[in-house]
Design a protein around this motif. Structure first.
Motif, PDB file in Angstrom:
ATOM      1  N   PRO A  49       7.283   6.732 -14.110  1.00 49.09           N
ATOM      2  CA  PRO A  49       7.215   5.349 -13.621  1.00 49.09           C
ATOM      3  C   PRO A  49       5.915   5.090 -12.861  1.00 49.09           C
ATOM      4  CG  PRO A  49       8.754   6.616 -12.311  1.00 49.09           C
ATOM      5  CD  PRO A  49       8.312   7.503 -13.434  1.00 49.09           C
ATOM      6  N   SER A  50       5.484   3.859 -12.887  1.00 50.77           N
ATOM      7  CA  SER A  50       4.259   3.499 -12.180  1.00 50.77           C
ATOM      8  C   SER A  50       4.559   3.322 -10.694  1.00 50.77           C
ATOM      9  CB  SER A  50       3.682   2.210 -12.754  1.00 50.77           C
ATOM     10  OG  SER A  50       4.549   1.138 -12.471  1.00 50.77           O
ATOM     11  N   TRP A  51       3.505   3.288  -9.887  1.00 53.91           N
ATOM     12  CA  TRP A  51       3.680   3.097  -8.446  1.00 53.91           C
ATOM     13  C   TRP A  51       4.237   1.716  -8.146  1.00 53.91           C
ATOM     14  CZ3 TRP A  51       4.097   6.979  -5.451  1.00 53.91           C
ATOM     15  CH2 TRP A  51       3.433   8.167  -5.737  1.00 53.91           C
ATOM     16  N   THR A  52       3.921   0.763  -8.988  1.00 57.85           N
ATOM     17  CA  THR A  52       4.440  -0.591  -8.792  1.00 57.85           C
ATOM     18  C   THR A  52       5.961  -0.611  -8.950  1.00 57.85           C
ATOM     19  OG1 THR A  52       2.382  -1.501  -9.661  1.00 57.85           O
ATOM     20  CG2 THR A  52       4.281  -2.978  -9.568  1.00 57.85           C
ATOM     21  N   SER A  53       6.458   0.033  -9.994  1.00 59.39           N
ATOM     22  CA  SER A  53       7.910   0.044 -10.199  1.00 59.39           C
ATOM     23  C   SER A  53       8.616   0.842  -9.099  1.00 59.39           C
ATOM     24  CB  SER A  53       8.256   0.588 -11.583  1.00 59.39           C
ATOM     25  OG  SER A  53       7.855   1.927 -11.705  1.00 59.39           O
ATOM     26  N   ILE A  54       7.980   1.908  -8.636  1.00 60.17           N
ATOM     27  CA  ILE A  54       8.571   2.679  -7.530  1.00 60.17           C
ATOM     28  C   ILE A  54       8.645   1.818  -6.277  1.00 60.17           C
ATOM     29  CG2 ILE A  54       8.180   4.618  -5.962  1.00 60.17           C
ATOM     30  CD1 ILE A  54       7.056   6.151  -8.379  1.00 60.17           C
ATOM     31  N   ALA A  55       7.583   1.051  -6.005  1.00 58.55           N
ATOM     32  CA  ALA A  55       7.572   0.176  -4.826  1.00 58.55           C
ATOM     33  C   ALA A  55       8.619  -0.927  -4.945  1.00 58.55           C
ATOM     34  CB  ALA A  55       6.183  -0.427  -4.643  1.00 58.55           C
TER      35      ALA A  55
END
Length: 92
Positions: A22-28
């Protein structure tokens, strides 16, 4: 030739793995969603706990004092509190 195919297989598996991370955006976004849901659940739990405590205190009062306190509430909340007192404690 065998090394070439094993390298291609490794590269193909590596590419597939990089798509699954997952990307950092989705994690955030997921982290913010979890924190928001926890905050909403916590506030609802606190509201219920406070209301239960208030009802228990009202039930412990004598009838005249309870009526004075209930008279100060707005009519809608007053009816709801009276109903809860009847259901939980059998008091009028």
């Amino acid at each position: 030739m065998a090394n070439f195919f094993s390298f291609q297989l490794f590269r193909c598996q590596l590419f597939r793995f990089s798509q699954d991370v997952p990307s950092w955006t989705s994690i955030a976004v997921w982290t913010a969603s979890v924190l928001l849901a926890a905050g909403l659940g916590w506030s609802r739990w606190e509201k219920k706990k406070t209301r239960d405590k208030y009802l228990a205190e009202l039930a412990a009062f004598d009838h005249d004092h309870r009526e004075k306190l209930l008279a100060r509430l707005n009519p809608g909340l007053q009816a709801e509190v009276r109903q809860q007192l009847m259901q939980r404690y059998g008091l009028s």
